[in-house]
Design a protein around this motif. Structure first.
Motif, PDB file in Angstrom:
ATOM      1  N   GLN A  43       0.812  -1.222   0.000  1.00 28.00           N
ATOM      2  CA  GLN A  43       0.000   0.000   0.000  1.00 28.00           C
ATOM      3  C   GLN A  43       0.848   1.276   0.000  1.00 28.00           C
ATOM      4  O   GLN A  43       0.325   2.367  -0.204  1.00 28.00           O
ATOM      5  CB  GLN A  43      -0.935   0.019   1.207  1.00 28.00           C
ATOM      6  CG  GLN A  43      -2.147  -0.882   1.064  1.00 28.00           C
ATOM      7  CD  GLN A  43      -1.788  -2.358   1.091  1.00 28.00           C
ATOM      8  OE1 GLN A  43      -1.108  -2.818   2.001  1.00 28.00           O
ATOM      9  NE2 GLN A  43      -2.221  -3.087   0.082  1.00 28.00           N
ATOM     10  N   THR A  87      -6.587   0.857   0.100  1.00 33.50           N
ATOM     11  CA  THR A  87      -7.361  -0.260  -0.414  1.00 33.50           C
ATOM     12  C   THR A  87      -7.762  -1.270   0.653  1.00 33.50           C
ATOM     13  O   THR A  87      -8.507  -2.208   0.355  1.00 33.50           O
ATOM     14  CB  THR A  87      -6.547  -0.988  -1.500  1.00 33.50           C
ATOM     15  OG1 THR A  87      -5.245  -1.316  -0.974  1.00 33.50           O
ATOM     16  CG2 THR A  87      -6.372  -0.097  -2.727  1.00 33.50           C
ATOM     17  N   THR A 105      -6.537   6.774  -4.026  1.00 35.35           N
ATOM     18  CA  THR A 105      -5.250   6.099  -4.104  1.00 35.35           C
ATOM     19  C   THR A 105      -4.451   6.688  -5.260  1.00 35.35           C
ATOM     20  O   THR A 105      -4.995   6.937  -6.334  1.00 35.35           O
ATOM     21  CB  THR A 105      -5.460   4.592  -4.322  1.00 35.35           C
ATOM     22  OG1 THR A 105      -5.975   4.021  -3.112  1.00 35.35           O
ATOM     23  CG2 THR A 105      -4.174   3.892  -4.722  1.00 35.35           C
ATOM     24  N   PHE A 224      -1.605  -1.227   6.066  1.00 38.39           N
ATOM     25  CA  PHE A 224      -0.561  -0.843   5.127  1.00 38.39           C
ATOM     26  C   PHE A 224       0.557  -1.884   5.143  1.00 38.39           C
ATOM     27  O   PHE A 224       1.063  -2.230   6.210  1.00 38.39           O
ATOM     28  CB  PHE A 224       0.037   0.527   5.497  1.00 38.39           C
ATOM     29  CG  PHE A 224      -0.908   1.671   5.341  1.00 38.39           C
ATOM     30  CD1 PHE A 224      -1.068   2.311   4.114  1.00 38.39           C
ATOM     31  CD2 PHE A 224      -1.669   2.102   6.419  1.00 38.39           C
ATOM     32  CE1 PHE A 224      -1.956   3.368   3.971  1.00 38.39           C
ATOM     33  CE2 PHE A 224      -2.556   3.167   6.290  1.00 38.39           C
ATOM     34  CZ  PHE A 224      -2.696   3.797   5.071  1.00 38.39           C
TER      35      PHE A 224
END
Length: 233
Positions: A43, A87, A105, A224
């Motif tokens: 991420q 996400t 994002t 993450f």
């Protein structure tokens, strides 16, 4: 008196040597775009433009006080960015206990830092095989707002998050101070298929000010995964 003088001299030499060892250093930083040993998807990634090298338009440093950073947010004429993905939201951690809210994002001019001194640790003091826990933060602007992701459970503002792990990966043996470091999430999860992935919980806030003080308005928490490598030089 003579013995005391000798001891003071030795102490002074020891402090001087330590000061020589722990100096601010410019490092080459590699933000990985994939690492299946950590997670199927990361991420936090690079902008696909190679390593981050310290320059007039980018700071890539480890400071003797005990912090590492890549900074393209606070420098002029920056061209590099960092990819941040939202996400993997954690249900129920958003405003009012609802769903987390996040900007899109994508790539952002960001300031990514691990202020290890807040945990009384220092990556510059590591030798082969040693690792430490540190808080990490990612600051960026999107849609006219300033955001920050914090991974720092020792601060009540970010309860429920996880720190990161910084490990010395070179040299691989001996007592010489580290010249290559690796930042990864500090927690792991065993998946239904038996595989293990690594991730840290980070909290996304909108950063503001009120009566001259910095404020953080929680937008939610996210998982993450990331791998960041630093090399001296």
């Amino acid at each position: 008196m003579r013995l005391a003088s000798i001891l003071l001299t030795c102490l002074g030499l020891s402090v001087a040597l330590q000061a020589v060892q722990l100096q601010d250093i410019a490092v080459t930083t590699l933000v990985s775009d994939y690492d299946t040993g950590i997670a199927p998807a990361l991420q936090i990634q690079s902008d696909k433009a190679g390593t981050y090298v310290n320059s007039r338009t980018l700071q890539s440093m480890i400071y003797k006080a005990g912090s590492w950073e890549i900074d393209m947010y606070n420098v002029r004429n920056a061209t590099r960015q960092v990819y941040v993905a939202f996400t993997q939201p954690i249900a129920g951690t958003g405003p009012g206990g609802g769903a987390p809210i996040a900007p899109a994002t994508g790539n952002y001019l960001a300031h990514v830092t691990t202020e290890c001194f807040n945990y009384n640790t220092n990556p510059l003091s590591l030798t082969a095989g040693q690792s430490i826990s540190c808080p990490m933060a990612v600051r960026f602007d999107a849609g006219g707002k300033t955001y920050a992701v914090h991974m720092n459970p020792q601060n009540p503002n970010w309860a429920g998050t996880n720190p990161v792990t910084i490990a010395c990966i070179f040299p691989t043996s001996g007592s010489n101070l580290c010249s290559q470091w690796r930042i990864t999430p500090s927690t792991s999860v065993v998946n239904p298929d038996g595989s293990v992935t690594y991730r840290s919980v980070g909290q996304l806030d909108i950063v503001g000010t009120k009566k001259g003080a910095t404020t953080f308005t929680k937008q939610g928490q996210f998982y993450f995964s990331f791998v960041i490598l630093m090399t001296n030089p």
